[in-house]
Design a protein around this motif. Structure first.
Motif, PDB file in Angstrom:
ATOM      1  N   ILE A   1      10.331   0.527  10.245  1.00  0.00           N
ATOM      2  CA  ILE A   1      11.294  -0.218  11.032  1.00  0.00           C
ATOM      3  C   ILE A   1      11.293   0.249  12.489  1.00  0.00           C
ATOM      4  N   HIS A   2      11.120   1.544  12.738  1.00  0.00           N
ATOM      5  CA  HIS A   2      11.255   2.105  14.064  1.00  0.00           C
ATOM      6  C   HIS A   2       9.928   2.260  14.807  1.00  0.00           C
ATOM      7  N   LEU A   3       8.905   1.585  14.368  1.00  0.00           N
ATOM      8  CA  LEU A   3       7.631   1.674  15.078  1.00  0.00           C
ATOM      9  C   LEU A   3       7.758   0.974  16.422  1.00  0.00           C
ATOM     10  N   PRO A   4       7.232   1.566  17.481  1.00  0.00           N
ATOM     11  CA  PRO A   4       7.290   0.892  18.789  1.00  0.00           C
ATOM     12  C   PRO A   4       6.423  -0.358  18.776  1.00  0.00           C
ATOM     13  N   GLU A   5       6.884  -1.363  19.496  1.00  0.00           N
ATOM     14  CA  GLU A   5       6.133  -2.609  19.552  1.00  0.00           C
ATOM     15  C   GLU A   5       4.910  -2.442  20.434  1.00  0.00           C
TER      16      GLU A   5
ATOM     17  N   LYS B   1      14.324   9.986  -0.900  1.00  0.00           N
ATOM     18  CA  LYS B   1      14.093  10.402   0.484  1.00  0.00           C
ATOM     19  C   LYS B   1      12.707   9.933   0.953  1.00  0.00           C
ATOM     20  N   ALA B   2      11.698  10.113   0.123  1.00  0.00           N
ATOM     21  CA  ALA B   2      10.339   9.693   0.482  1.00  0.00           C
ATOM     22  C   ALA B   2      10.268   8.177   0.655  1.00  0.00           C
ATOM     23  N   ALA B   3      10.947   7.450  -0.203  1.00  0.00           N
ATOM     24  CA  ALA B   3      10.920   5.989  -0.130  1.00  0.00           C
ATOM     25  C   ALA B   3      11.637   5.482   1.110  1.00  0.00           C
ATOM     26  N   THR B   4      12.768   6.070   1.452  1.00  0.00           N
ATOM     27  CA  THR B   4      13.514   5.592   2.604  1.00  0.00           C
ATOM     28  C   THR B   4      12.887   6.052   3.913  1.00  0.00           C
TER      29      THR B   4
ATOM     30  N   PRO C   1       0.790  -1.241   0.000  1.00  0.00           N
ATOM     31  CA  PRO C   1       0.000   0.000   0.000  1.00  0.00           C
ATOM     32  C   PRO C   1       0.822   1.290   0.000  1.00  0.00           C
ATOM     33  N   GLU C   2       1.864   1.366   0.841  1.00  0.00           N
ATOM     34  CA  GLU C   2       2.639   2.611   0.900  1.00  0.00           C
ATOM     35  C   GLU C   2       3.407   2.868  -0.395  1.00  0.00           C
ATOM     36  N   LEU C   3       3.889   1.797  -1.036  1.00  0.00           N
ATOM     37  CA  LEU C   3       4.576   1.973  -2.317  1.00  0.00           C
ATOM     38  C   LEU C   3       3.588   2.297  -3.431  1.00  0.00           C
ATOM     39  N   ARG C   4       2.401   1.715  -3.331  1.00  0.00           N
ATOM     40  CA  ARG C   4       1.388   1.985  -4.351  1.00  0.00           C
ATOM     41  C   ARG C   4       1.001   3.463  -4.351  1.00  0.00           C
ATOM     42  N   ILE C   5       0.782   4.016  -3.184  1.00  0.00           N
ATOM     43  CA  ILE C   5       0.409   5.438  -3.085  1.00  0.00           C
ATOM     44  C   ILE C   5       1.515   6.314  -3.660  1.00  0.00           C
TER      45      ILE C   5
END
Length: 122
Positions: free
Chosen positions: A115-119, A105-108, A26-30
């Motif tokens: 990756i850094h989302l809190p669990e 920049k937007a892709a990374t 989804p995020e790449l599609r947008i």
């Protein structure tokens, strides 16, 4: 190529790109949809030589992405996209380089955020 043939070819390619994007996460599609939409708008009134290059590059993109989105390829490689030849930068305008950097920049950023989302606590 007549004007009507050209318009028809551009329209088919445009629709194909959006169909291929449906298989992306989804995020790449947008991001891909927005980028393609902006690029096609930006090149709407370009000269015939630029139009030829533009259509060839986007056709190659659509073919490459369609191959990568096949289920068997997804299982084998688990990757989307391919690395760009650094020598291509020598042929780009300053505006294109800035645009490429912004896209990178937007892709990374979206990848870094994932990756850094809190669990979640249970």
């Amino acid at each position: 190529m007549s004007s009507l043939e050209h318009v028809s070819r551009v329209r088919r390619l445009y629709k194909l790109i959006f169909r291929v994007h449906r298989a992306l996460p989804p995020e790449l599609r947008i991001m891909g949809d927005n980028y393609a939409r902006d690029e096609f708008k930006r090149h709407k009134k370009c000269n015939p030589e630029e139009a030829k290059i533009f259509l060839n590059e986007w056709t190659d993109y659509a073919i490459t992405l369609a191959k990568q989105m096949k289920p068997l390829q997804q299982v084998k490689k688990k990757k989307v996209g391919e690395y760009m030849d650094p020598q291509l930068l020598d042929h780009m305008t300053d505006e294109q380089i800035v645009q490429l950097y912004e896209l990178h920049k937007a892709a990374t950023e979206s990848t870094d955020e994932d990756i850094h989302l809190p669990e979640k606590k249970k």
